[in-house]
Design an enzyme around this catalytic site. Sequence first.
Site, PDB file in Angstrom:
ATOM      1  N   SER A 145     -21.546  -3.934 -30.465  1.00  0.00           N
ATOM      2  CA  SER A 145     -21.294  -5.319 -30.065  1.00  0.00           C
ATOM      3  C   SER A 145     -19.800  -5.551 -29.980  1.00  0.00           C
ATOM      4  O   SER A 145     -19.006  -4.894 -30.669  1.00  0.00           O
ATOM      5  CB  SER A 145     -21.889  -6.277 -31.099  1.00  0.00           C
ATOM      6  OG  SER A 145     -21.479  -7.614 -30.852  1.00  0.00           O
ATOM      7  N   TYR A 158     -22.932  -8.798 -39.826  1.00  0.00           N
ATOM      8  CA  TYR A 158     -23.164  -8.236 -38.498  1.00  0.00           C
ATOM      9  C   TYR A 158     -21.865  -7.672 -37.933  1.00  0.00           C
ATOM     10  O   TYR A 158     -21.836  -6.554 -37.408  1.00  0.00           O
ATOM     11  CB  TYR A 158     -23.727  -9.307 -37.566  1.00  0.00           C
ATOM     12  CG  TYR A 158     -24.078  -8.806 -36.188  1.00  0.00           C
ATOM     13  CD1 TYR A 158     -25.262  -8.126 -35.958  1.00  0.00           C
ATOM     14  CD2 TYR A 158     -23.221  -9.023 -35.117  1.00  0.00           C
ATOM     15  CE1 TYR A 158     -25.590  -7.669 -34.690  1.00  0.00           C
ATOM     16  CE2 TYR A 158     -23.534  -8.573 -33.843  1.00  0.00           C
ATOM     17  CZ  TYR A 158     -24.720  -7.903 -33.625  1.00  0.00           C
ATOM     18  OH  TYR A 158     -25.038  -7.437 -32.358  1.00  0.00           O
TER      19      TYR A 158
END
Length: 259
Positions: A145, A158
């Site tokens: 990501s 995350y």
Amino acid sequence: MNENNNPVALITGGGTGVGAATALQLARQGWRLLLNYARSAAEAEETASRCREAGAEAVAVQGDVAQDADCRRLAETALARWGRIDLLVNNAGVSVFGKDAAWDALDAAAFHRILDVNTLGSFQMLRACLPALREARGAVVNVSSVAGALGVGSSLPYIASKGAVNAMTLHWSRELAPAVRVNAVCPGLITSRWFERGVGAEAAEKGRQGYEAGVPLANSCTPDDVAQAIVYLAQARTVTGELLLLDSGMHLGGVIPRR
């Protein structure tokens, strides 16, 4: 292509979103597919069925990548069925959103679960598949990501998990060369069910509009966009150690004036 020689891909989180889109694109190229899922059994079976309709061999297999025994079982299932693994797509991922992502709401259990799936799971899957990948001179594509590259995302754990995935990608690309190529895709906002479920439909739409207003290309990723990049990296024989940003220019730091 002889069907007995068709390449084999193992895709974690392969039943929905980016994993499903990747499976379908590979299916159209004749790949044989093991689609891992943790909880989305019906969706994974539907994706496998669509892959078979496209002419590919495909099977959906349950497993939690946070559990090493499950990772080894997934690799063993692919090998027992087809005798090879040419591509590992580490796509399974979890996060927390909104109030659950606030610092005072995060606890060790939430942190560990995200790291266990996103980071440890990627390592365990690669380790389980590595002998077969080496034999096939295959490839690994980690679905990371932009959070891991820029330090912004749905939650702190995350962000940390994807930063670790990026670092592991670079390490593995050196460690496993020349037999195995290792790359990562780093999407920005993906307009997907995963994001909508995390924040709610109204917040997801507002987030999409805000994101697209703030990046140079004025758009966001679809699962098919990310899948296209994964399929490219799966077959790009001169590319390794790449962290491919699919963020519509977010990393450039501002909006380019539009005419």
